[in-house]
Scaffold this motif. Structure first.
Motif, PDB file in Angstrom:
ATOM      1  N   PHE A 237      67.355  19.935 -36.871  1.00 50.65           N
ATOM      2  CA  PHE A 237      67.053  21.372 -36.950  1.00 50.65           C
ATOM      3  C   PHE A 237      66.184  21.782 -35.779  1.00 50.65           C
ATOM      4  CE2 PHE A 237      64.147  18.953 -39.633  1.00 50.65           C
ATOM      5  CZ  PHE A 237      62.893  19.417 -39.280  1.00 50.65           C
ATOM      6  N   THR A 238      66.097  23.081 -35.577  1.00 48.21           N
ATOM      7  CA  THR A 238      65.222  23.611 -34.538  1.00 48.21           C
ATOM      8  C   THR A 238      64.075  24.361 -35.206  1.00 48.21           C
ATOM      9  OG1 THR A 238      66.495  25.652 -34.363  1.00 48.21           O
ATOM     10  CG2 THR A 238      67.091  23.880 -32.846  1.00 48.21           C
ATOM     11  N   SER A 239      62.995  24.587 -34.442  1.00 47.11           N
ATOM     12  CA  SER A 239      61.880  25.371 -34.980  1.00 47.11           C
ATOM     13  C   SER A 239      61.425  26.397 -33.954  1.00 47.11           C
ATOM     14  CB  SER A 239      60.708  24.455 -35.339  1.00 47.11           C
ATOM     15  OG  SER A 239      60.104  23.898 -34.188  1.00 47.11           O
ATOM     16  N   SER A 240      61.145  27.586 -34.434  1.00 47.81           N
ATOM     17  CA  SER A 240      60.534  28.621 -33.591  1.00 47.81           C
ATOM     18  C   SER A 240      59.917  29.673 -34.492  1.00 47.81           C
ATOM     19  CB  SER A 240      61.555  29.274 -32.659  1.00 47.81           C
ATOM     20  OG  SER A 240      62.221  30.327 -33.308  1.00 47.81           O
ATOM     21  N   SER A 241      59.001  30.441 -33.916  1.00 53.48           N
ATOM     22  CA  SER A 241      58.280  31.427 -34.717  1.00 53.48           C
ATOM     23  C   SER A 241      59.220  32.464 -35.314  1.00 53.48           C
ATOM     24  CB  SER A 241      57.250  32.138 -33.848  1.00 53.48           C
ATOM     25  OG  SER A 241      56.343  31.207 -33.329  1.00 53.48           O
ATOM     26  N   VAL A 242      60.181  32.932 -34.533  1.00 51.46           N
ATOM     27  CA  VAL A 242      61.047  34.007 -35.026  1.00 51.46           C
ATOM     28  C   VAL A 242      62.191  33.450 -35.870  1.00 51.46           C
ATOM     29  CG1 VAL A 242      62.646  35.835 -34.328  1.00 51.46           C
ATOM     30  CG2 VAL A 242      60.430  35.620 -33.215  1.00 51.46           C
ATOM     31  N   ARG A 243      62.835  32.384 -35.408  1.00 54.11           N
ATOM     32  CA  ARG A 243      63.977  31.824 -36.155  1.00 54.11           C
ATOM     33  C   ARG A 243      63.537  30.887 -37.263  1.00 54.11           C
ATOM     34  NH1 ARG A 243      68.168  30.553 -31.124  1.00 54.11           N
ATOM     35  NH2 ARG A 243      67.897  32.589 -30.129  1.00 54.11           N
ATOM     36  N   GLU A 244      62.258  30.509 -37.259  1.00 53.11           N
ATOM     37  CA  GLU A 244      61.699  29.512 -38.185  1.00 53.11           C
ATOM     38  C   GLU A 244      62.515  28.216 -38.076  1.00 53.11           C
ATOM     39  OE1 GLU A 244      62.161  32.383 -41.399  1.00 53.11           O
ATOM     40  OE2 GLU A 244      60.008  32.257 -41.733  1.00 53.11           O
ATOM     41  N   LEU A 245      62.892  27.609 -39.227  1.00 52.12           N
ATOM     42  CA  LEU A 245      63.662  26.359 -39.139  1.00 52.12           C
ATOM     43  C   LEU A 245      65.145  26.659 -39.276  1.00 52.12           C
ATOM     44  CD1 LEU A 245      60.743  25.433 -39.846  1.00 52.12           C
ATOM     45  CD2 LEU A 245      61.815  23.399 -40.776  1.00 52.12           C
ATOM     46  N   MET A 246      65.906  26.154 -38.355  1.00 51.34           N
ATOM     47  CA  MET A 246      67.342  26.451 -38.337  1.00 51.34           C
ATOM     48  C   MET A 246      68.105  25.123 -38.348  1.00 51.34           C
ATOM     49  SD  MET A 246      69.515  28.968 -38.056  1.00 51.34           S
ATOM     50  CE  MET A 246      68.610  30.374 -37.428  1.00 51.34           C
ATOM     51  N   PRO A 247      68.889  24.852 -39.422  1.00 51.84           N
ATOM     52  CA  PRO A 247      69.633  23.595 -39.448  1.00 51.84           C
ATOM     53  C   PRO A 247      70.666  23.533 -38.324  1.00 51.84           C
ATOM     54  CG  PRO A 247      70.067  24.919 -41.430  1.00 51.84           C
ATOM     55  CD  PRO A 247      69.151  25.710 -40.570  1.00 51.84           C
ATOM     56  N   LEU A 248      70.791  22.365 -37.703  1.00 45.98           N
ATOM     57  CA  LEU A 248      71.839  22.166 -36.693  1.00 45.98           C
ATOM     58  C   LEU A 248      72.943  21.349 -37.373  1.00 45.98           C
ATOM     59  CD1 LEU A 248      69.732  21.193 -33.548  1.00 45.98           C
ATOM     60  CD2 LEU A 248      71.099  23.274 -33.840  1.00 45.98           C
ATOM     61  N   VAL A 249      74.116  21.912 -37.490  1.00 40.78           N
ATOM     62  CA  VAL A 249      75.185  21.207 -38.219  1.00 40.78           C
ATOM     63  C   VAL A 249      76.241  20.641 -37.267  1.00 40.78           C
ATOM     64  CG1 VAL A 249      74.848  22.472 -40.367  1.00 40.78           C
ATOM     65  CG2 VAL A 249      76.436  23.379 -38.658  1.00 40.78           C
ATOM     66  N   GLU A 267      60.586  26.001 -46.583  1.00 47.63           N
ATOM     67  CA  GLU A 267      59.868  26.548 -47.749  1.00 47.63           C
ATOM     68  C   GLU A 267      58.360  26.432 -47.551  1.00 47.63           C
ATOM     69  OE1 GLU A 267      61.360  24.417 -51.152  1.00 47.63           O
ATOM     70  OE2 GLU A 267      63.330  25.387 -50.991  1.00 47.63           O
ATOM     71  N   GLY A 268      57.923  25.291 -47.006  1.00 51.42           N
ATOM     72  CA  GLY A 268      56.491  25.072 -46.763  1.00 51.42           C
ATOM     73  C   GLY A 268      55.948  26.091 -45.769  1.00 51.42           C
ATOM     74  N   LEU A 269      56.727  26.369 -44.733  1.00 56.00           N
ATOM     75  CA  LEU A 269      56.314  27.347 -43.720  1.00 56.00           C
ATOM     76  C   LEU A 269      56.160  28.732 -44.346  1.00 56.00           C
ATOM     77  CD1 LEU A 269      55.914  28.162 -40.700  1.00 56.00           C
ATOM     78  CD2 LEU A 269      58.399  28.434 -40.560  1.00 56.00           C
ATOM     79  N   ARG A 270      57.132  29.111 -45.155  1.00 57.54           N
ATOM     80  CA  ARG A 270      57.074  30.428 -45.816  1.00 57.54           C
ATOM     81  C   ARG A 270      55.881  30.523 -46.772  1.00 57.54           C
ATOM     82  NH1 ARG A 270      61.908  33.758 -45.929  1.00 57.54           N
ATOM     83  NH2 ARG A 270      62.595  33.661 -43.761  1.00 57.54           N
TER      84      ARG A 270
END
Ligand SMILES: Cc1ncc(COP(=O)(O)O)c(C=O)c1O
Length: 276
Positions: A237-249, A267-270
């Protein structure tokens, strides 16, 4: 980006459709400006001070006049009440100004783009592209300057190839980062992410995930890892402030499974963002 509000030093809130940068500002002419993008949750910016720290460091690396933190905090205070439903994106810009002149500071509040949640649900696809492993200070390792044309061109190349995003790898095939994200993958209970000494951006979300990982049952390992290791992971997955966590499939045509780490850490970030 749909702008909800714009505040500028010396003027306060202005109509977002108005021009605000001087034509001779070196930020415009030579890309000599630093910026930050973060999320506003329930009307509160998440980790604003960390973003201001990074903006200060980026400005120093580019040789811009020192960031006046208080000025930026005032601008943020002006735009925040315009956050629709309390959630928004916030972009801060600190320019060089005209040669020998004063810098401009901007705070832009925008809508959170709809495509992000759609992409999170279906998972994102990516292609690896050659990127710069910045080591010397003049290559601006880890600096968030507005000279992002290369990152945007890589993103456009990814779209041209029919995928969502690009992941930079260096000439030796070592994984660096996404065009606007940090990269993570999991094998067993270990999360792997490229180390900052590769010249990548020290993501604020990356640091947040380092805090969240142990309580979610994961250990984090940072290092210089070949792309093959990422492609063999159980999830990525990727992480960024705007996209948060995005699974890479899917990366370079290799399919990756969805896994629990991305979901748990998202969920933890939210949860963290809701409690600040
Ligand atoms: C090149 C790059 N790497 C990583 C990130 C992620 O950083 P953050 O989590 O602070 O948003 C960004 C975000 O802007 C970026 O542009």
């Amino acid at each position: 980006m749909t702008v909800l509000a714009l505040a500028v030093t010396g003027r306060g809130l202005v109509d977002p459709s108005e021009p605000v940068i001087r034509a001779d500002d070196e930020g415009l002419l030579r890309g000599r400006a630093a910026f930050e993008t973060l999320r506003v949750y329930g009307g509160r910016p998440f980790r604003l001070e960390e973003h201001l720290d990074r903006l200060t460091a980026s400005a120093a690396s580019i040789g811009l006049p020192a960031v006046e933190r208080r000025r930026l905090q005032v601008l943020v205070g002006l735009v925040l009440p315009k956050a629709e439903h309390g959630d928004a994106t916030l972009r801060l810009v600190w320019t060089a100004g005209p040669a020998g002149g004063v810098p401009s500071a901007l705070a832009l509040l925008g809508e959170v783009p709809d495509w992000i949640e759609t992409a999170r649900e279906r998972g994102a696809s990516a292609v690896s592209l050659l990127g710069l492993r910045a080591s010397a200070p003049w290559l601006l390792p880890g600096v968030k300057s507005t000279s992002y044309a290369v990152n945007m061109a890589a993103e456009a190349e990814a779209r041209r190839r029919g995928v969502d995003e690009a992941l930079f790898v260096d000439a030796d095939g070592i994984v660096l980062e996404g065009t606007v994200t940090n990269v993570w993958w999991r094998v067993g209970d270990t999360l792997f992410t490229p180390s900052l000494d590769l010249g990548i951006l020290a993501g604020v979300t990356r640091a947040t995930l380092m805090e969240l990982a142990p309580e979610s049952g994961y250990r984090v390992e940072e290092g210089a890892y070949p792309l093959a290791q990422l492609l063999a992971a159980e999830e990525a997955f990727t992480s960024s402030s705007v996209r948060e966590l995005m699974p890479l499939v899917e990366i370079d045509g290799t399919l990756l499974g969805r896994g629990p780490a991305c979901e748990t850490l998202q969920e933890g970030l939210r949860r963290l963002a809701a409690n600040v």
